[in-house]
Design an enzyme around this catalytic site. Structure first.
Site, PDB file in Angstrom:
ATOM      1  N   HIS A 166       0.788  -1.078  -0.098  1.00 15.27           N
ATOM      2  CA  HIS A 166      -0.069   0.037   0.172  1.00 15.27           C
ATOM      3  C   HIS A 166       0.824   1.364  -0.042  1.00 15.27           C
ATOM      4  O   HIS A 166       0.352   2.209  -0.189  1.00 15.27           O
ATOM      5  CB  HIS A 166      -0.870   0.059   1.266  1.00 15.27           C
ATOM      6  CG  HIS A 166      -2.108  -0.997   1.169  1.00 15.27           C
ATOM      7  ND1 HIS A 166      -2.750  -1.414   0.287  1.00 15.27           N
ATOM      8  CD2 HIS A 166      -2.272  -2.171   2.100  1.00 15.27           C
ATOM      9  CE1 HIS A 166      -3.628  -2.210   0.559  1.00 15.27           C
ATOM     10  NE2 HIS A 166      -3.118  -2.789   1.629  1.00 15.27           N
ATOM     11  N   ASP A 201      -2.218 -10.302  -2.658  1.00  8.85           N
ATOM     12  CA  ASP A 201      -2.955 -10.110  -1.351  1.00  8.85           C
ATOM     13  C   ASP A 201      -4.427  -9.770  -1.510  1.00  8.85           C
ATOM     14  O   ASP A 201      -4.913  -9.185  -2.482  1.00  8.85           O
ATOM     15  CB  ASP A 201      -2.068  -8.720  -0.660  1.00  8.85           C
ATOM     16  CG  ASP A 201      -2.738  -8.389   0.582  1.00  8.85           C
ATOM     17  OD1 ASP A 201      -2.002  -8.660   1.446  1.00  8.85           O
ATOM     18  OD2 ASP A 201      -3.777  -7.686   0.889  1.00  8.85           O
ATOM     19  N   HIS A 203      -6.112  -7.294  -0.322  1.00  9.44           N
ATOM     20  CA  HIS A 203      -6.391  -5.839  -0.644  1.00  9.44           C
ATOM     21  C   HIS A 203      -5.661  -5.373  -2.008  1.00  9.44           C
ATOM     22  O   HIS A 203      -4.390  -5.898  -2.008  1.00  9.44           O
ATOM     23  CB  HIS A 203      -6.022  -5.072   0.356  1.00  9.44           C
ATOM     24  CG  HIS A 203      -6.346  -5.643   1.929  1.00  9.44           C
ATOM     25  ND1 HIS A 203      -6.063  -6.491   2.593  1.00  9.44           N
ATOM     26  CD2 HIS A 203      -7.435  -5.210   2.400  1.00  9.44           C
ATOM     27  CE1 HIS A 203      -6.630  -6.868   3.770  1.00  9.44           C
ATOM     28  NE2 HIS A 203      -7.871  -5.906   3.618  1.00  9.44           N
ATOM     29  N   ASP A 290      -3.827 -13.349   3.351  1.00  6.76           N
ATOM     30  CA  ASP A 290      -5.169 -12.861   3.776  1.00  6.76           C
ATOM     31  C   ASP A 290      -6.230 -13.220   2.630  1.00  6.76           C
ATOM     32  O   ASP A 290      -7.670 -12.756   3.058  1.00  6.76           O
ATOM     33  CB  ASP A 290      -5.489 -11.555   4.322  1.00  6.76           C
ATOM     34  CG  ASP A 290      -4.653 -10.434   3.276  1.00  6.76           C
ATOM     35  OD1 ASP A 290      -4.172 -10.929   2.053  1.00  6.76           O
ATOM     36  OD2 ASP A 290      -4.435  -9.301   3.552  1.00  6.76           O
TER      37      ASP A 290
HETATM   38  C1  OKP Z   1      -2.770  -4.439   4.613  1.00 10.42           C
HETATM   39  B1  OKP Z   1      -2.445  -5.584   3.702  1.00 10.42           B
HETATM   40  C2  OKP Z   1     -10.473   0.233   7.250  1.00 10.42           C
HETATM   41  C3  OKP Z   1      -9.507  -0.887   7.865  1.00 10.42           C
HETATM   42  C4  OKP Z   1      -8.312  -0.977   6.988  1.00 10.42           C
HETATM   43  C5  OKP Z   1      -6.192  -1.807   6.823  1.00 10.42           C
HETATM   44  C6  OKP Z   1      -5.889  -2.879   5.991  1.00 10.42           C
HETATM   45  C7  OKP Z   1      -4.582  -3.003   5.703  1.00 10.42           C
HETATM   46  C8  OKP Z   1      -4.034  -4.322   4.936  1.00 10.42           C
HETATM   47  N1  OKP Z   1     -11.825   0.157   7.549  1.00 10.42           N
HETATM   48  N2  OKP Z   1      -7.453  -1.794   7.552  1.00 10.42           N
HETATM   49  O1  OKP Z   1      -2.953  -5.480   2.423  1.00 10.42           O
HETATM   50  O2  OKP Z   1      -2.722  -6.973   4.081  1.00 10.42           O
HETATM   51 ZN    ZN Z   2      -4.142  -7.501   2.880  1.00 13.09          ZN
END
Ligand code: OKP
Ligand code: ZN
Length: 346
Positions: A166, A201, A203, A290
Protein backbone atom coordinates in the site's frame (compact mmCIF):
# COMPACT_ATOMS: atom_id res chain seq x y z
CA UNK A 1 14.61 -22.02 0.02
CA UNK A 2 16.33 -18.96 1.44
CA UNK A 3 14.07 -17.13 3.89
CA UNK A 4 15.17 -13.63 4.89
CA UNK A 5 13.97 -12.32 8.25
CA UNK A 6 14.97 -9.72 10.79
CA UNK A 7 14.27 -9.38 14.50
CA UNK A 8 13.77 -5.65 13.92
CA UNK A 9 10.16 -6.14 12.89
CA UNK A 10 9.38 -6.29 16.63
CA UNK A 11 10.35 -2.63 16.97
CA UNK A 12 7.23 -1.74 15.00
CA UNK A 13 4.31 -2.50 17.28
CA UNK A 14 1.75 0.34 17.30
CA UNK A 15 -0.96 -0.02 19.95
CA UNK A 16 -3.80 0.80 17.60
CA UNK A 17 -4.92 2.04 14.21
CA UNK A 18 -7.88 4.34 13.62
CA UNK A 19 -10.90 3.02 11.75
CA UNK A 20 -13.94 4.73 10.35
CA UNK A 21 -15.83 6.62 13.03
CA UNK A 22 -12.58 7.39 14.80
CA UNK A 23 -12.57 3.95 16.39
CA UNK A 24 -9.23 3.04 17.90
CA UNK A 25 -8.86 -0.68 17.42
CA UNK A 26 -5.89 -3.04 17.81
CA UNK A 27 -3.87 -3.26 14.62
CA UNK A 28 -3.89 -6.67 12.92
CA UNK A 29 -0.25 -6.46 11.87
CA UNK A 30 1.37 -7.66 15.10
CA UNK A 31 4.86 -9.13 15.83
CA UNK A 32 3.55 -12.68 16.55
CA UNK A 33 2.68 -12.94 12.85
CA UNK A 34 6.36 -13.25 11.98
CA UNK A 35 7.39 -15.06 15.16
CA UNK A 36 4.89 -17.88 14.63
CA UNK A 37 5.58 -18.00 10.90
CA UNK A 38 9.32 -18.42 11.49
CA UNK A 39 8.76 -21.02 14.22
CA UNK A 40 6.66 -23.03 11.76
CA UNK A 41 9.15 -22.61 8.92
CA UNK A 42 12.02 -23.68 11.16
CA UNK A 43 10.43 -27.13 11.46
CA UNK A 44 10.62 -27.80 7.73
CA UNK A 45 13.60 -29.43 6.06
CA UNK A 46 13.83 -26.93 3.22
CA UNK A 47 13.61 -23.48 4.84
CA UNK A 48 16.98 -21.82 5.37
CA UNK A 49 16.44 -18.91 7.78
CA UNK A 50 18.85 -16.05 7.13
CA UNK A 51 19.55 -12.50 8.24
CA UNK A 52 19.32 -9.94 5.43
CA UNK A 53 22.39 -8.49 3.80
CA UNK A 54 22.95 -4.77 4.20
CA UNK A 55 22.16 -2.68 1.11
CA UNK A 56 21.56 0.63 2.89
CA UNK A 57 19.04 3.20 1.72
CA UNK A 58 19.97 3.21 -1.99
CA UNK A 59 17.42 0.56 -3.05
CA UNK A 60 14.75 2.29 -0.94
CA UNK A 61 15.53 5.66 -2.51
CA UNK A 62 15.28 4.09 -5.97
CA UNK A 63 11.53 3.79 -5.24
CA UNK A 64 10.62 6.34 -2.57
CA UNK A 65 11.07 10.13 -2.49
CA UNK A 66 13.93 11.27 -0.29
CA UNK A 67 11.69 13.75 1.58
CA UNK A 68 9.24 10.98 2.48
CA UNK A 69 12.07 8.70 3.63
CA UNK A 70 13.52 11.37 5.89
CA UNK A 71 10.06 12.20 7.23
CA UNK A 72 9.64 8.56 8.27
CA UNK A 73 13.09 8.56 9.80
CA UNK A 74 12.60 11.60 12.04
CA UNK A 75 8.83 11.94 12.54
CA UNK A 76 8.43 10.02 15.76
CA UNK A 77 11.33 11.75 17.47
CA UNK A 78 9.86 15.09 16.44
CA UNK A 79 6.51 14.01 17.86
CA UNK A 80 8.06 12.95 21.17
CA UNK A 81 10.05 16.12 21.60
CA UNK A 82 7.47 18.65 20.42
CA UNK A 83 4.23 16.95 21.44
CA UNK A 84 2.85 18.29 18.18
CA UNK A 85 1.37 21.74 17.88
CA UNK A 86 -0.87 21.41 20.93
CA UNK A 87 1.86 20.91 23.49
CA UNK A 88 3.33 17.98 25.36
CA UNK A 89 0.11 17.10 27.24
CA UNK A 90 -1.45 15.97 23.93
CA UNK A 91 0.75 12.97 23.41
CA UNK A 92 -0.23 9.59 22.06
CA UNK A 93 1.81 6.41 21.78
CA UNK A 94 1.53 6.59 17.99
CA UNK A 95 1.85 9.31 15.40
CA UNK A 96 -1.22 9.54 13.14
CA UNK A 97 -2.52 12.38 10.99
CA UNK A 98 -5.99 13.92 11.17
CA UNK A 99 -5.98 15.91 7.92
CA UNK A 100 -5.18 14.90 4.38
CA UNK A 101 -4.37 16.80 1.21
CA UNK A 102 -7.30 17.70 -1.06
CA UNK A 103 -6.99 16.79 -4.73
CA UNK A 104 -5.31 19.85 -6.10
CA UNK A 105 -2.97 20.55 -3.19
CA UNK A 106 0.67 21.12 -4.05
CA UNK A 107 2.18 22.35 -0.78
CA UNK A 108 4.13 20.29 1.69
CA UNK A 109 3.34 21.83 5.06
CA UNK A 110 6.05 22.52 7.63
CA UNK A 111 4.08 21.35 10.66
CA UNK A 112 4.57 17.78 11.84
CA UNK A 113 0.90 16.86 11.40
CA UNK A 114 0.68 18.64 8.09
CA UNK A 115 3.54 16.51 6.82
CA UNK A 116 2.13 13.40 8.45
CA UNK A 117 -1.15 13.80 6.56
CA UNK A 118 0.67 14.68 3.36
CA UNK A 119 2.71 11.47 3.54
CA UNK A 120 -0.20 9.16 4.54
CA UNK A 121 -3.12 7.72 2.64
CA UNK A 122 -5.17 7.10 5.77
CA UNK A 123 -5.13 6.36 9.46
CA UNK A 124 -4.06 2.72 9.16
CA UNK A 125 -0.30 3.29 9.24
CA UNK A 126 0.60 4.60 12.69
CA UNK A 127 4.22 5.58 13.21
CA UNK A 128 6.11 4.59 16.36
CA UNK A 129 9.72 4.87 17.42
CA UNK A 130 10.83 1.66 15.69
CA UNK A 131 8.78 2.01 12.50
CA UNK A 132 11.58 3.34 10.32
CA UNK A 133 14.07 0.68 11.48
CA UNK A 134 11.54 -2.15 11.02
CA UNK A 135 10.52 -0.93 7.56
CA UNK A 136 14.17 -0.46 6.59
CA UNK A 137 15.01 -4.03 7.61
CA UNK A 138 11.94 -5.43 5.82
CA UNK A 139 13.20 -3.73 2.66
CA UNK A 140 16.68 -5.22 3.23
CA UNK A 141 15.03 -8.65 3.43
CA UNK A 142 13.30 -8.03 0.09
CA UNK A 143 16.51 -6.94 -1.63
CA UNK A 144 18.39 -9.88 -0.08
CA UNK A 145 15.82 -12.25 -1.61
CA UNK A 146 16.23 -10.47 -4.96
CA UNK A 147 19.99 -10.88 -4.70
CA UNK A 148 19.57 -14.60 -3.96
CA UNK A 149 17.76 -14.87 -7.32
CA UNK A 150 20.49 -12.87 -8.96
CA UNK A 151 23.15 -15.33 -7.83
CA UNK A 152 21.23 -18.39 -8.93
CA UNK A 153 18.41 -19.32 -6.54
CA UNK A 154 15.17 -20.17 -8.33
CA UNK A 155 13.14 -18.58 -5.56
CA UNK A 156 13.55 -16.81 -2.24
CA UNK A 157 11.17 -15.55 0.43
CA UNK A 158 11.32 -12.26 2.33
CA UNK A 159 9.46 -12.39 5.65
CA UNK A 160 8.66 -8.69 5.46
CA UNK A 161 6.96 -6.96 8.35
CA UNK A 162 5.69 -4.30 8.06
CA UNK A 163 4.24 -5.21 4.67
CA UNK A 164 4.67 -2.88 1.70
CA UNK A 165 2.16 -2.95 -1.14
CA UNK A 166 0.00 0.00 0.00
CA UNK A 167 3.02 2.32 0.30
CA UNK A 168 3.51 4.66 -2.66
CA UNK A 169 6.40 6.83 -3.79
CA UNK A 170 5.74 9.35 -1.02
CA UNK A 171 3.13 7.89 1.28
CA UNK A 172 2.50 5.20 3.86
CA UNK A 173 -0.88 3.55 4.42
CA UNK A 174 -2.62 0.30 5.29
CA UNK A 175 0.15 -1.01 7.60
CA UNK A 176 2.77 -0.26 4.89
CA UNK A 177 5.70 2.20 4.91
CA UNK A 178 8.27 1.04 2.34
CA UNK A 179 7.10 -0.93 -0.68
CA UNK A 180 9.22 -4.05 -0.28
CA UNK A 181 8.06 -5.71 -3.50
CA UNK A 182 8.64 -2.57 -5.58
CA UNK A 183 12.07 -2.15 -4.02
CA UNK A 184 12.99 -5.75 -4.89
CA UNK A 185 11.67 -5.32 -8.45
CA UNK A 186 13.54 -2.05 -9.01
CA UNK A 187 16.70 -3.69 -7.75
CA UNK A 188 16.21 -6.59 -10.18
CA UNK A 189 15.63 -4.15 -13.05
CA UNK A 190 18.94 -2.55 -12.15
CA UNK A 191 20.59 -5.97 -12.60
CA UNK A 192 19.01 -6.09 -16.09
CA UNK A 193 16.09 -8.36 -15.31
CA UNK A 194 12.77 -7.81 -17.01
CA UNK A 195 10.46 -7.92 -14.06
CA UNK A 196 6.76 -8.39 -13.33
CA UNK A 197 5.05 -7.96 -9.96
CA UNK A 198 2.05 -10.13 -9.22
CA UNK A 199 0.13 -9.07 -6.11
CA UNK A 200 -2.20 -11.73 -4.70
CA UNK A 201 -2.97 -10.04 -1.35
CA UNK A 202 -6.68 -9.66 -0.55
CA UNK A 203 -6.30 -5.86 -0.69
CA UNK A 204 -5.45 -3.98 -3.88
CA UNK A 205 -1.75 -3.20 -4.24
CA UNK A 206 -2.32 0.50 -4.75
CA UNK A 207 1.22 1.51 -3.81
CA UNK A 208 2.82 -0.83 -6.33
CA UNK A 209 0.30 0.29 -8.96
CA UNK A 210 1.14 3.93 -8.24
CA UNK A 211 4.93 3.49 -8.24
CA UNK A 212 5.07 1.91 -11.70
CA UNK A 213 1.93 3.50 -13.18
CA UNK A 214 3.63 5.61 -15.83
CA UNK A 215 6.40 3.24 -16.81
CA UNK A 216 6.52 0.04 -18.89
CA UNK A 217 9.68 -0.94 -16.99
CA UNK A 218 7.81 -3.26 -14.61
CA UNK A 219 4.55 -5.03 -15.44
CA UNK A 220 2.26 -4.87 -12.40
CA UNK A 221 -0.83 -6.98 -11.74
CA UNK A 222 -3.05 -7.19 -8.69
CA UNK A 223 -5.85 -9.63 -7.89
CA UNK A 224 -7.91 -8.43 -4.95
CA UNK A 225 -11.26 -7.65 -3.37
CA UNK A 226 -13.28 -4.99 -5.16
CA UNK A 227 -12.08 -1.64 -3.77
CA UNK A 228 -15.64 -0.33 -4.14
CA UNK A 229 -16.30 -2.25 -0.92
CA UNK A 230 -12.85 -2.82 0.57
CA UNK A 231 -9.65 -1.07 1.56
CA UNK A 232 -7.87 0.78 -0.14
CA UNK A 233 -11.12 2.13 -1.67
CA UNK A 234 -9.58 4.62 -4.10
CA UNK A 235 -7.47 2.43 -6.36
CA UNK A 236 -7.54 -1.07 -7.75
CA UNK A 237 -10.34 -0.74 -10.31
CA UNK A 238 -10.27 -2.67 -13.55
CA UNK A 239 -10.12 0.38 -15.83
CA UNK A 240 -6.83 1.58 -14.30
CA UNK A 241 -4.33 0.38 -16.92
CA UNK A 242 -1.33 2.70 -16.50
CA UNK A 243 -0.63 6.08 -18.06
CA UNK A 244 1.71 7.61 -20.63
CA UNK A 245 4.41 5.13 -21.59
CA UNK A 246 3.10 2.87 -18.84
CA UNK A 247 -0.33 2.54 -20.44
CA UNK A 248 -1.12 -1.16 -20.77
CA UNK A 249 1.43 -2.23 -18.16
CA UNK A 250 -0.88 -2.35 -15.16
CA UNK A 251 -3.73 -4.78 -14.56
CA UNK A 252 -6.29 -4.89 -11.75
CA UNK A 253 -8.50 -7.93 -11.23
CA UNK A 254 -11.13 -6.93 -8.66
CA UNK A 255 -13.16 -9.87 -7.33
CA UNK A 256 -16.40 -9.99 -5.34
CA UNK A 257 -16.69 -10.73 -1.63
CA UNK A 258 -16.76 -14.44 -0.92
CA UNK A 259 -14.66 -15.39 -3.95
CA UNK A 260 -13.58 -19.03 -3.68
CA UNK A 261 -11.05 -21.34 -5.33
CA UNK A 262 -12.66 -21.78 -8.75
CA UNK A 263 -13.25 -18.11 -9.55
CA UNK A 264 -9.92 -17.09 -8.09
CA UNK A 265 -8.00 -19.64 -10.15
CA UNK A 266 -9.79 -18.59 -13.33
CA UNK A 267 -8.74 -15.00 -12.70
CA UNK A 268 -5.18 -16.04 -11.91
CA UNK A 269 -5.10 -17.81 -15.30
CA UNK A 270 -5.85 -14.50 -17.01
CA UNK A 271 -3.11 -12.80 -14.99
CA UNK A 272 -0.50 -15.45 -15.76
CA UNK A 273 -1.38 -15.25 -19.48
CA UNK A 274 -0.60 -11.52 -19.36
CA UNK A 275 2.67 -12.23 -17.55
CA UNK A 276 3.71 -14.82 -20.18
CA UNK A 277 3.04 -12.33 -22.94
CA UNK A 278 5.31 -9.76 -21.23
CA UNK A 279 8.16 -12.32 -21.26
CA UNK A 280 9.75 -11.34 -17.96
CA UNK A 281 13.00 -12.89 -16.77
CA UNK A 282 12.10 -12.60 -13.07
CA UNK A 283 9.04 -12.01 -10.97
CA UNK A 284 8.17 -10.58 -7.58
CA UNK A 285 5.07 -11.92 -5.87
CA UNK A 286 3.35 -9.84 -3.20
CA UNK A 287 2.24 -12.80 -1.15
CA UNK A 288 -0.76 -11.90 1.00
CA UNK A 289 -2.25 -14.86 2.84
CA UNK A 290 -5.30 -12.82 3.77
CA UNK A 291 -7.04 -14.37 0.73
CA UNK A 292 -7.36 -17.57 2.77
CA UNK A 293 -10.55 -18.68 4.43
CA UNK A 294 -10.81 -17.36 7.99
CA UNK A 295 -8.68 -14.24 7.67
CA UNK A 296 -9.97 -11.49 9.97
CA UNK A 297 -9.41 -8.73 7.37
CA UNK A 298 -10.68 -10.52 4.27
CA UNK A 299 -13.70 -12.49 3.09
CA UNK A 300 -12.43 -14.68 0.28
CA UNK A 301 -12.77 -18.41 0.91
CA UNK A 302 -9.57 -19.79 -0.60
CA UNK A 303 -8.99 -23.31 0.76
CA UNK A 304 -5.72 -25.13 1.37
CA UNK A 305 -6.22 -26.97 -1.93
CA UNK A 306 -6.93 -23.66 -3.68
CA UNK A 307 -3.80 -22.14 -2.20
CA UNK A 308 -1.75 -25.05 -3.55
CA UNK A 309 -3.24 -24.57 -6.99
CA UNK A 310 -2.40 -20.86 -6.90
CA UNK A 311 1.22 -21.69 -6.05
CA UNK A 312 1.37 -24.29 -8.83
CA UNK A 313 0.04 -21.86 -11.44
CA UNK A 314 2.70 -19.35 -10.45
CA UNK A 315 5.36 -22.05 -10.46
CA UNK A 316 4.37 -23.10 -13.99
CA UNK A 317 5.52 -19.72 -15.27
CA UNK A 318 9.02 -21.14 -14.82
CA UNK A 319 10.48 -17.84 -13.63
CA UNK A 320 12.80 -17.04 -10.74
CA UNK A 321 10.52 -15.60 -8.06
CA UNK A 322 11.03 -13.32 -5.08
CA UNK A 323 8.20 -13.70 -2.58
CA UNK A 324 7.52 -10.72 -0.33
CA UNK A 325 5.14 -11.31 2.55
CA UNK A 326 2.25 -8.86 2.60
CA UNK A 327 -0.91 -9.61 4.63
CA UNK A 328 -2.25 -12.69 6.38
CA UNK A 329 -3.57 -12.02 9.87
CA UNK A 330 -4.96 -15.28 11.18
CA UNK A 331 -2.23 -16.19 13.64
CA UNK A 332 -3.42 -19.80 13.84
CA UNK A 333 -3.02 -20.45 10.12
CA UNK A 334 -0.50 -17.96 8.69
CA UNK A 335 2.52 -20.23 9.18
CA UNK A 336 0.83 -23.31 7.76
CA UNK A 337 -0.56 -21.34 4.81
CA UNK A 338 2.87 -19.97 3.91
CA UNK A 339 4.33 -23.48 4.09
CA UNK A 340 1.49 -24.96 2.06
CA UNK A 341 2.00 -22.29 -0.58
CA UNK A 342 5.80 -22.50 -0.75
CA UNK A 343 5.88 -26.32 -0.75
CA UNK A 344 3.40 -26.39 -3.63
CA UNK A 345 5.50 -23.80 -5.46
CA UNK A 346 8.66 -25.86 -4.98
C1 OKP B 1 -2.82 -4.48 4.69
B1 OKP B 1 -2.47 -5.57 3.69
C2 OKP B 1 -10.51 0.19 7.16
C3 OKP B 1 -9.66 -0.88 7.71
C4 OKP B 1 -8.35 -0.85 7.03
C5 OKP B 1 -6.26 -1.83 6.86
C6 OKP B 1 -6.00 -3.05 6.07
C7 OKP B 1 -4.58 -3.08 5.64
C8 OKP B 1 -4.26 -4.38 4.99
N1 OKP B 1 -11.83 0.08 7.67
N2 OKP B 1 -7.55 -1.88 7.46
O1 OKP B 1 -2.96 -5.38 2.42
O2 OKP B 1 -2.75 -6.89 4.14
ZN1 ZN C 1 -4.02 -7.41 2.65
Amino acid sequence: MKIYKSESHKLHNPEFEVYEGGLKLPIFDVPPRIDSLLATLAKTSWAELLEPEYFGLDPVLAVHDADYVSFLQSAFTEWETSGGELGPEYTSPVLLPASFPPRRSTKIPKSLFGRCGYYSLGTNAPIVNGTFKAAFEAAQCAVSAAKAINVGSLSAFAACRPPGHHAGIDYCGGYCYFNNAAIAAKWLVKQNYKCAILDIDFHAGNGTQDIFYDTPEVLTLSIHANPMHHFPSFMGYQDERGSGEGLGYHYNFPLPSGTGDADYLMTLKKATAVIREFKPTAMVVSLGLDICEGDPTGNFTISVVGLRNIAEQISELGLPVVFCLEGGYNLNTLGLNVITFLEAFL
